[in-house]
Write an enzyme that holds these catalytic residues in place. Sequence first.
Site, PDB file in Angstrom:
ATOM      1  N   LYS A   3      -6.985  69.092  14.627  1.00  0.00           N
ATOM      2  CA  LYS A   3      -6.866  68.269  15.832  1.00  0.00           C
ATOM      3  C   LYS A   3      -7.913  68.627  16.882  1.00  0.00           C
ATOM      4  CE  LYS A   3      -2.005  66.977  15.423  1.00  0.00           C
ATOM      5  NZ  LYS A   3      -0.674  66.944  16.078  1.00  0.00           N
ATOM      6  N   LYS A  37      -3.186  57.461   3.945  1.00  0.00           N
ATOM      7  CA  LYS A  37      -1.784  57.545   4.354  1.00  0.00           C
ATOM      8  C   LYS A  37      -1.449  56.416   5.327  1.00  0.00           C
ATOM      9  CE  LYS A  37       1.450  61.249   5.530  1.00  0.00           C
ATOM     10  NZ  LYS A  37       1.582  62.630   6.029  1.00  0.00           N
ATOM     11  N   LYS A  62       0.101  54.852  12.079  1.00  0.00           N
ATOM     12  CA  LYS A  62       0.223  53.984  13.249  1.00  0.00           C
ATOM     13  C   LYS A  62      -1.121  53.747  13.917  1.00  0.00           C
ATOM     14  CE  LYS A  62       1.595  57.996  16.030  1.00  0.00           C
ATOM     15  NZ  LYS A  62       1.824  58.937  14.950  1.00  0.00           N
TER      16      LYS A  62
END
Length: 354
Positions: free
Chosen positions: A115, A217, A220
């Site tokens: 991240k 995957k 959203k």
Amino acid sequence: MNTFKPLVFSGVQPTGNLHLGNYLGAIRKFVALQENNDCIYCVVDLHAITAQLVHDDLRGQIRSIAAAFIASGIDPVKHIVFNQSAVPQHAELAWVFNCVARIGWMNRMTQFKDKAGKDRENASLGLLAYPSLMAADILVYRATHVPVGDDQKQHLELARDIAQKFNIDFQDKIRATGTGVDMVVGEEPIHGYFPLVEPLIDGPAPRVMSLRDGTKKMSKSDPSDLSRINLMDDADDIAKKIRKAKTDPEGLPSEIEGLAGRPEADNLVGIYAALADRTKADVLAEFGGQQFSVFKPALAELAVEVLAPIGAEMRRLLDDTTHIDAILKDGGERAGARAQKVMDEVFDIIGFLR
């Protein structure tokens, strides 16, 4: 000898719309676990600001996750549903754990590296300390079990390391306060306060991939809404997305080996199997040799049957948030009472005045 009372804890972060992957990978498992366990389910809104500080509608996202819990079948009366920020003891224990954990432990966390990317110096301190807060989420209730996916296994190991170090460092004080449990760490018997939490892994979690690209995957963040089935989609949207899902020209194989190298076919068969609570082999035994023109309508019918009622109930709950807010308030009060008892004992063990 005292023992830790079995307790399941888990949480979902309020970021973006929940989709089919979230439901099959987490929420449906939460529903099943509540049948035979004492469960605490949390909307982890403090975690939501670690990577993105400013949100357009954080309250709405919190309510949406809670609505998904309730609509999917979680019982907020027998168990506890609340949002993390309503129980300040999470952050309070996280500070103690920041002092227990070592910087080297945090630097090894794969998710932080992913991240933070190359610009690690510009990542927030919260993102680095995220696993310490996660450990506090679990241990402020002295929870014994956590359902985890692959992406959280390393964080759960860290929670165990933090609990173990606290137990060893404060062993004499834990015994003096009479709040601990005799336990064994490795081969060494100690008197510890926090349980070494165990992962709950109920078979392989279904890996739900994008409907537009079976190698990615379901997410959203994908710019195409056709790539995912959102929990709030209505029956028409669910059926349309499955109808438009990417496939290949071949029919369905009769054996699992025939799905190799066919990611879209494998994904759709896997979704059907997960929704029907069957194996891929069962699905192929029924549909092997058939074309997707036959399989897709059957999958759409099943998906609508399972998911449309959840979406409808979520929309009903979110049209008037009074009920959801009351559930979260009640859950926060009940969770807070449990957490405060633990924090009182932690303060006594450490030696803070209270």
